[in-house]
Design an enzyme around this catalytic site. Sequence first.
Site, PDB file in Angstrom:
ATOM      1  N   ARG A 126     -40.569  12.316 -20.457  1.00  0.00           N
ATOM      2  CA  ARG A 126     -40.117  12.125 -21.833  1.00  0.00           C
ATOM      3  C   ARG A 126     -41.077  11.197 -22.589  1.00  0.00           C
ATOM      4  O   ARG A 126     -40.643  10.324 -23.324  1.00  0.00           O
ATOM      5  CB  ARG A 126     -38.702  11.541 -21.840  1.00  0.00           C
ATOM      6  CG  ARG A 126     -37.904  11.880 -23.071  1.00  0.00           C
ATOM      7  CD  ARG A 126     -36.672  10.989 -23.173  1.00  0.00           C
ATOM      8  NE  ARG A 126     -35.805  11.414 -24.240  1.00  0.00           N
ATOM      9  CZ  ARG A 126     -34.884  10.657 -24.803  1.00  0.00           C
ATOM     10  NH1 ARG A 126     -34.696   9.426 -24.386  1.00  0.00           N
ATOM     11  NH2 ARG A 126     -34.130  11.097 -25.763  1.00  0.00           N
ATOM     12  N   LYS A 186     -25.041  -0.061 -24.034  1.00  0.00           N
ATOM     13  CA  LYS A 186     -25.322   1.095 -23.174  1.00  0.00           C
ATOM     14  C   LYS A 186     -26.724   0.900 -22.607  1.00  0.00           C
ATOM     15  O   LYS A 186     -27.688   0.817 -23.368  1.00  0.00           O
ATOM     16  CB  LYS A 186     -25.228   2.366 -24.010  1.00  0.00           C
ATOM     17  CG  LYS A 186     -25.530   3.661 -23.251  1.00  0.00           C
ATOM     18  CD  LYS A 186     -25.266   4.847 -24.176  1.00  0.00           C
ATOM     19  CE  LYS A 186     -25.726   6.166 -23.616  1.00  0.00           C
ATOM     20  NZ  LYS A 186     -25.587   7.247 -24.611  1.00  0.00           N
ATOM     21  N   ASP A 219     -29.567   2.494 -20.690  1.00  0.00           N
ATOM     22  CA  ASP A 219     -30.019   3.849 -20.343  1.00  0.00           C
ATOM     23  C   ASP A 219     -31.269   3.783 -19.470  1.00  0.00           C
ATOM     24  O   ASP A 219     -31.913   2.726 -19.316  1.00  0.00           O
ATOM     25  CB  ASP A 219     -30.305   4.609 -21.655  1.00  0.00           C
ATOM     26  CG  ASP A 219     -30.230   6.127 -21.505  1.00  0.00           C
ATOM     27  OD1 ASP A 219     -30.152   6.616 -20.367  1.00  0.00           O
ATOM     28  OD2 ASP A 219     -30.257   6.804 -22.549  1.00  0.00           O
ATOM     29  N   ASP A 272     -24.997  14.065 -19.713  1.00  0.00           N
ATOM     30  CA  ASP A 272     -25.370  14.489 -21.057  1.00  0.00           C
ATOM     31  C   ASP A 272     -24.744  15.824 -21.406  1.00  0.00           C
ATOM     32  O   ASP A 272     -24.864  16.281 -22.543  1.00  0.00           O
ATOM     33  CB  ASP A 272     -26.900  14.608 -21.173  1.00  0.00           C
ATOM     34  CG  ASP A 272     -27.539  13.278 -21.530  1.00  0.00           C
ATOM     35  OD1 ASP A 272     -26.796  12.353 -21.903  1.00  0.00           O
ATOM     36  OD2 ASP A 272     -28.767  13.164 -21.437  1.00  0.00           O
TER      37      ASP A 272
END
Length: 735
Positions: free
Chosen positions: A444, A477, A479, A549
């Site tokens: 990514r 959050k 990640d 997700d």
Amino acid sequence: MGIMFDAQQRIFHLQGRDISYLLTILPNEQLGQIYFGQKIRHYDQLATGLRWATRGYLACVFEGDLAFSLEYTPQEYPAYGKTDFRHPAYQVQNAAGHTISDLRYVSHAILPGKPRLAGLPATYVEQDDEAATLEITLRDAVSGLTAVLSYTVYAERNVITRSARFENGGAQDVRLLRALSMCLDLPDADFEMMQLSGAWARERHLYTRPLTPGIQAIESTRGASSAHQNPFIALKRPHTTETHGEVYGFSLVYSGNFLAEVEVNHDHQTRVMLGINPFDFSWLLTPGETFQTPEVVLVYSNQGLEGMSQTYHDLYRRRLARGVWRDRERPILLNNWEATFFDFNEEKILTLARAAKDLGIELVVLDDGWFGHRDDDRSSLGDWVTHPEKLPRGLKFLAQEIEAFGLRFGLWFEPEMISKDSALYRDHPEWLLQVPEYDLSHGRNQFVLDFTRPEAREAIYQMVAAILADAPISYVKWDMNRNMTEIGSLALPPERQKETAHRYMLGVYAVMERLTQAFPEVLFESCAGGGGRFDPGLLYYMPQAWASDDTDAIERLKIQAGTSLVYPVSAMGAHVSAVPNHQVGRFTPLMTRANVAFFGAFGYELDITQLPAAERAAIQAQTAYYQAHRQTFQFGTFYRLSSPFEQNHTCWLTVAADEREAILVYVKTLAAPNAPFRAIRLRGLLPAAAYVVEETGQVFYGDDLMYRGFPLPAETGQDGDFTSSRWTFQRRAES
Ligand code: DGJ
């Protein structure tokens, strides 16, 4: 309950609520496994115990004795090269280069309670009388290496936890080549192995296979526990069902590379081992240094998978998760990710927040894209400062505005990652995990920060802490959106490069510990590209994790059912999202999306400003319902009444801890013509109590609901796919 030592027979007996675990000191001073299962009162080694006999082709321990061999002896922590040809639990290379070792019993201690594991997540006790711990010290006379095997048994649970701690007590270096957390040798192989496997967006699907001679294993080499294999396996008897029969669960409290291996030998004995993956791992111990393995949580149930799951749920919810949010009802949140992705600004978030308030939502979470100059996934990871164009008046202003609406504000971080387009990278290119001279792979467009480096951890901690200290932020959050490649650290010497992946995990745990202690009121949720690190290790720091997700309600049936094998409902982040669904393009009714997400830490993740009035009204009703019943959803006892892996419908039930109410959800996958009439048997109710169904006013008795069953709606054939229903059973006050 407790731990007994029979000095004459040299046998340890650990007794939990309904379980016994027995081990012994073998004739060669290694540790032998005798039994793990349903509680027994008494054991007599001479009458019923371990036996040895002469056999052809046997490698034997003592000269002149043709019977005693480790080849078929069930063991607790087997060594390499001493008559056992199965994989060992550990392997050590000594200063002479040899890889044989022989850890022999030296002493033991029985302690009240449960000591913490240094630097690692683990289950814990609040009172010393909740559990007792056995620590057995073993020593290799040649290298001077000692190992302390730890066993904790909980008085009121069917749980044994195990781990090992090594110490180099010799004068020369030794290298651990393999240091698994535990080994359990079972006397037969009449088992099926269950595992939770998948990939991004289809995490933790349940797979079951019969054991066969040889090795069957799952593992991760990704630098994270992974979406692909969860650090958990179970061995069940072939006829074990959801509610009946024997099953052993093995759950590793760790978030990095792991191995869960089952070996069936020629005698059809079964060896189960879990721990840090020995692949590409070694650990140098200089004199005096120690190494602590992660913990494995073993559960035994003779009440089927349900007994195992409920044991894990209660333990992980109350004695693994920590902090003020452990027992607090979790807020209903709105996350902007699937509503806006990177395309937002202050006004858009405030508009969403206003609408959220109107719908009964309690917390607005600003996801990826609020920092640096991040407008897509190519930049700014590592620069944890506000994006000036998107949020010109700053985060603090935004958070305060949202608080002024009567909402809470939450924020997304990805602390372990770095973009090459960032100030952090320009200042510290050496802070990436890397192997010199080899090209770096990306995921990514991003790279992994070297969390083995204290200075990198410090810099990230300071940036994140400064934001949390400055603005009213109630939720974070955390990640992590790629797996590791080129696992190497410029900060470690050549002989320690194979320590990188584990040192990285220790670094992550250290930052999480510091941050969660410094901001105890913040609700932390972990995430890794969805559920790519949904493991007990992270639950120790963060009581909930984004499950996947994939937010499609039908996909979520399998993901959440698989996850529930080990993890409690309160730990599973679950949101209602838009249709057609972003991941699979499916249309599902709004009611079904909510009914499935209710079995989790509930929220919404769609552009609520674009919804028709009828859907907004439906959401208002959903949030009101959830608020009234979330204690039961999040902290009730969870029952899987039917499985999406086996059937065209899924039924989940939760029964409130005080038994005052129970909620049943039924989701039909595909519509069928001429479908049979069905009833579903509930569980966990009080047989003599009367229950009023809130939605229909009908009254049922607990025994009727549990033994005859609750009639499910008749299908007309015209209802369409993916419909669902929900019933709330309120116990009548007098019953
Ligand atoms: C992956 C997460 O699972 C999503 O919820 C979202 O936070 C994105 N990352 C943002 O990049």
